[in-house]
Design an enzyme around this catalytic site. Sequence first.
Site, mmCIF file in Angstrom:
data_model
loop_
_atom_site.group_PDB
_atom_site.id
_atom_site.type_symbol
_atom_site.label_atom_id
_atom_site.label_comp_id
_atom_site.label_asym_id
_atom_site.label_seq_id
_atom_site.Cartn_x
_atom_site.Cartn_y
_atom_site.Cartn_z
ATOM 1 N N LYS A 42 3.731 -8.948 -7.226
ATOM 2 C CA LYS A 42 3.564 -7.502 -7.079
ATOM 3 C C LYS A 42 4.582 -6.743 -7.922
ATOM 4 O O LYS A 42 4.286 -5.672 -8.465
ATOM 5 C CB LYS A 42 3.656 -7.101 -5.599
ATOM 6 C CG LYS A 42 2.422 -7.548 -4.818
ATOM 7 C CD LYS A 42 2.421 -7.060 -3.382
ATOM 8 C CE LYS A 42 1.107 -7.472 -2.707
ATOM 9 N NZ LYS A 42 1.081 -7.182 -1.270
ATOM 10 N N ASN A 95 6.990 -5.797 8.267
ATOM 11 C CA ASN A 95 7.495 -6.603 9.376
ATOM 12 C C ASN A 95 8.891 -6.112 9.776
ATOM 13 O O ASN A 95 9.588 -5.456 9.000
ATOM 14 C CB ASN A 95 7.519 -8.093 8.987
ATOM 15 C CG ASN A 95 8.496 -8.370 7.862
ATOM 16 O OD1 ASN A 95 9.686 -8.561 8.101
ATOM 17 N ND2 ASN A 95 8.021 -8.360 6.614
ATOM 18 N N GLY A 116 0.799 -1.222 0.000
ATOM 19 C CA GLY A 116 0.000 0.000 0.000
ATOM 20 C C GLY A 116 0.829 1.268 0.000
ATOM 21 O O GLY A 116 0.437 2.270 -0.596
ATOM 22 N N CYS A 133 26.743 0.364 12.163
ATOM 23 C CA CYS A 133 26.228 1.656 12.651
ATOM 24 C C CYS A 133 27.318 2.371 13.450
ATOM 25 O O CYS A 133 27.540 3.572 13.272
ATOM 26 C CB CYS A 133 24.981 1.448 13.498
ATOM 27 S SG CYS A 133 24.374 2.951 14.310
ATOM 28 N N CYS A 143 -6.394 -10.239 10.486
ATOM 29 C CA CYS A 143 -5.492 -9.445 9.655
ATOM 30 C C CYS A 143 -5.527 -8.011 10.124
ATOM 31 O O CYS A 143 -6.459 -7.579 10.783
ATOM 32 C CB CYS A 143 -5.863 -9.545 8.170
ATOM 33 S SG CYS A 143 -7.346 -8.651 7.716
ATOM 34 N N ASP A 177 9.959 -7.221 -3.886
ATOM 35 C CA ASP A 177 8.832 -7.838 -3.179
ATOM 36 C C ASP A 177 8.778 -9.308 -3.587
ATOM 37 O O ASP A 177 9.165 -9.656 -4.700
ATOM 38 C CB ASP A 177 7.505 -7.151 -3.524
ATOM 39 C CG ASP A 177 6.478 -7.274 -2.400
ATOM 40 O OD1 ASP A 177 6.015 -6.237 -1.909
ATOM 41 O OD2 ASP A 177 6.152 -8.418 -2.011
ATOM 42 N N CYS A 204 20.049 4.605 13.935
ATOM 43 C CA CYS A 204 19.679 3.560 12.977
ATOM 44 C C CYS A 204 18.522 2.767 13.566
ATOM 45 O O CYS A 204 18.093 3.011 14.693
ATOM 46 C CB CYS A 204 20.871 2.675 12.625
ATOM 47 S SG CYS A 204 21.126 1.234 13.681
ATOM 48 N N CYS A 263 19.407 1.194 16.816
ATOM 49 C CA CYS A 263 19.818 2.060 17.929
ATOM 50 C C CYS A 263 18.749 2.098 19.013
ATOM 51 O O CYS A 263 19.069 2.144 20.200
ATOM 52 C CB CYS A 263 20.066 3.485 17.428
ATOM 53 S SG CYS A 263 21.678 3.714 16.653
ATOM 54 N N ASN A 300 12.738 -12.359 -1.421
ATOM 55 C CA ASN A 300 12.642 -11.982 -0.020
ATOM 56 C C ASN A 300 14.029 -11.550 0.466
ATOM 57 O O ASN A 300 14.945 -12.374 0.511
ATOM 58 C CB ASN A 300 12.130 -13.191 0.769
ATOM 59 C CG ASN A 300 11.923 -12.882 2.227
ATOM 60 O OD1 ASN A 300 12.392 -11.864 2.742
ATOM 61 N ND2 ASN A 300 11.195 -13.756 2.905
#
Lengths: 402, 402
Positions: free
Chosen positions: A139, A199, A95, A298, A265, A116, A241, A244, A162
């Site tokens: 997608k 996620n 989205g 970092c 969902c 994706d 980051c 952090c 992925n």
Amino acid sequence: MEVELKEVLNELESLKQSIADPSHRAPIDKLKLRVERLAYLGNYGPIRRSKVKDMSAEVVDSNPYSRLMALQRMGIVKNYESIREFSVAIVGIGGVGSVAAEMLTRCGIGRLLLYDYDKVELANMNRLFFRPEQVGMTKTDAAVQTLSDINPDVVLESYTMNITTVQGFDTFMSSLKNKSFRPNKEGSGVDLVLSCVDNYEARMAVNQACNELNQTWMESGVSEDAVSGHIQLLIPGETACFACAPPLVVASGVDERTLKREGVCAASLPTTMGYNSLKDFFPTMEMKPNTQCSNVACLERQKEFLHVKPARDAAARAKMEAEASSETESPLHLDNEWNISVVDESELDKVDVKSSDAPLPEGLIRELPSADEYQTLPAETPVSHVDDLEDLRKQLEALNSA
Amino acid sequence: MEVELKEVLNELESLKQSIADPSHRAPIDKLKLRVERLAYLGNYGPIRRSKVKDMSAEVVDSNPYSRLMALQRMGIVKNYESIREFSVAIVGIGGVGSVAAEMLTRCGIGRLLLYDYDKVELANMNRLFFRPEQVGMTKTDAAVQTLSDINPDVVLESYTMNITTVQGFDTFMSSLKNKSFRPNKEGSGVDLVLSCVDNYEARMAVNQACNELNQTWMESGVSEDAVSGHIQLLIPGETACFACAPPLVVASGVDERTLKREGVCAASLPTTMGYNSLKDFFPTMEMKPNTQCSNVACLERQKEFLHVKPARDAAARAKMEAEASSETESPLHLDNEWNISVVDESELDKVDVKSSDAPLPEGLIRELPSADEYQTLPAETPVSHVDDLEDLRKQLEALNSA
């Protein structure tokens, strides 16, 4: 459609074979050619606009860039056409990512890298961009189909994978490093990475890649109830980051997949762009890097940043002073019979988080101010460059004396 | 595509006529049927999803409403499916109106009324929604094509016309009055009118219609340089109408068309949604109606509003009290091992415009606060219902004693 046109072709061929009179074969062959052409068109989508060599500012209906090039005349951007040199990587074409990709495509961005592994479902139709006819496509494929129709000038790279798998992460890294689009670009091969995933595992993968590559990126997220969200700009070494100040679910080491429940969902709306929409509340704050961050890359970027910051600040100040002295006030419109003038809004401050007197353990930062706190906060002056330099001088002295 | 398929059909027919052997006619007829079916499909767009009788909350990939019905489970809306009873009229299907239409369509709105007289051009490709293959179509036709593919459940009414002409205004009025979609609806036939136009003449036409019909509407606008804009909610009689505090160009009676210059167009971006994006500054304020408004219908609505307000306020207060006493605090998630709690943001105030001590001439209101003023404004308590009622009581007493 193509399948059915091929069946028509086959039937035309058997008709041709069955007809004894050879004088009828020519019109059948002609028909076959026609149908073949239709199958070709069906395969390669609708008739597209042709590519544009240079962006034109000409105000004609047929110019796809006239309204964008007008930004230059209005003084909003200096050289609009330089947008064609920029590459943006978008991780997650859902989205948020699909709309970001469409906006950049319509703006005429040089190159988009799309990542994706998911497929389009009817359940995605509550967000903008994908169409029911694309259900079942990946997608990335569906996005390339739509985006290349909208603007064939944009170079599209599609990665159906992925990035949290070992192999996926390797491909992600090498695609970001690839500089064939603009060989003499400094740093990585892209100018910006947009994280539009759903996620934390994927966010941590983007964080790792961008820390390693010293790559500026933006993180986005929408709440489970669809009516609030966040946007975060991450500049390795300069701002915090993602590791952090990790979200609790990451810090506690719980596998987030075990939190998802059967038959449940998250809600989402086509409008969600990232803030508390029910209260129209969008606080802004700066997050400094955590000197105890668990991410080794970092810490390296933080060290580098401390070394280059004095020179960068001095250069920025010199540029600002030079611009201030050379600026001439030319009106946008020559005629101004109503004496309309522009109100100066340049002094608008960001809301700074008020730090409490109670000390926090090292490595922890204060959470977002609540709307209540926000309301009672006195307006503070923004952190000045001089204060930053003072801080830095002290830090460098401490480092030198150690 | 359809034209070419028709040519194929014609050629099949002449082939059939020219073939002497009647045994070859049957396969040619079969072919003709096939091609006819293809032409039909081409005419009516790609294979669509079928209509949905009832909105389901089932969490399956094939459910286009699962993520929206989840809003109900999350407590954001009470009865999501009631959205199917609502009608929204959108005037102007450009960069703002087309995206509003797409969002409402994806949300599953009951019915959309679309008004525009313009055609799609390549110059519109800098905004979301339209595709290059739609160039030359009217914006209403192109919108119906795209929207009906996205969600066939939405009833779409398309009005290809200019609402500022005498005939166009009449059609506009009668389309808003038509109640065949929901015969027992109170007031007009629509629930909301969205003005997404690019000129003041059209805004004044929408204002006139909505004042006459006592119709709530929203006005939107984007600045010439594409980086700021506004959104305004107009409730006839209750808030200022568009003529209560008209823009200078309207108040001075200049024909705005004479202001447009050859070879110059306004800039626009796909992102513009209505605020000062360069400063992230979006002030909110209330505008009361002008008791000296030049619009007669507005004055009538103001009079009506003064009569119904006391009863409305009392009902609203009673409802609020009833809800407060019956509210039970049930947690969204039963398990909460990290003791996460929701911060109360309900006290967040809108920024009120500070009224200066200097009196203004009747019928004039203060302009937007500048970002500078905004910064130094002390937080004010919102206008309470009690104060409103006090004001009203005084006004009614004055009316009664007159």
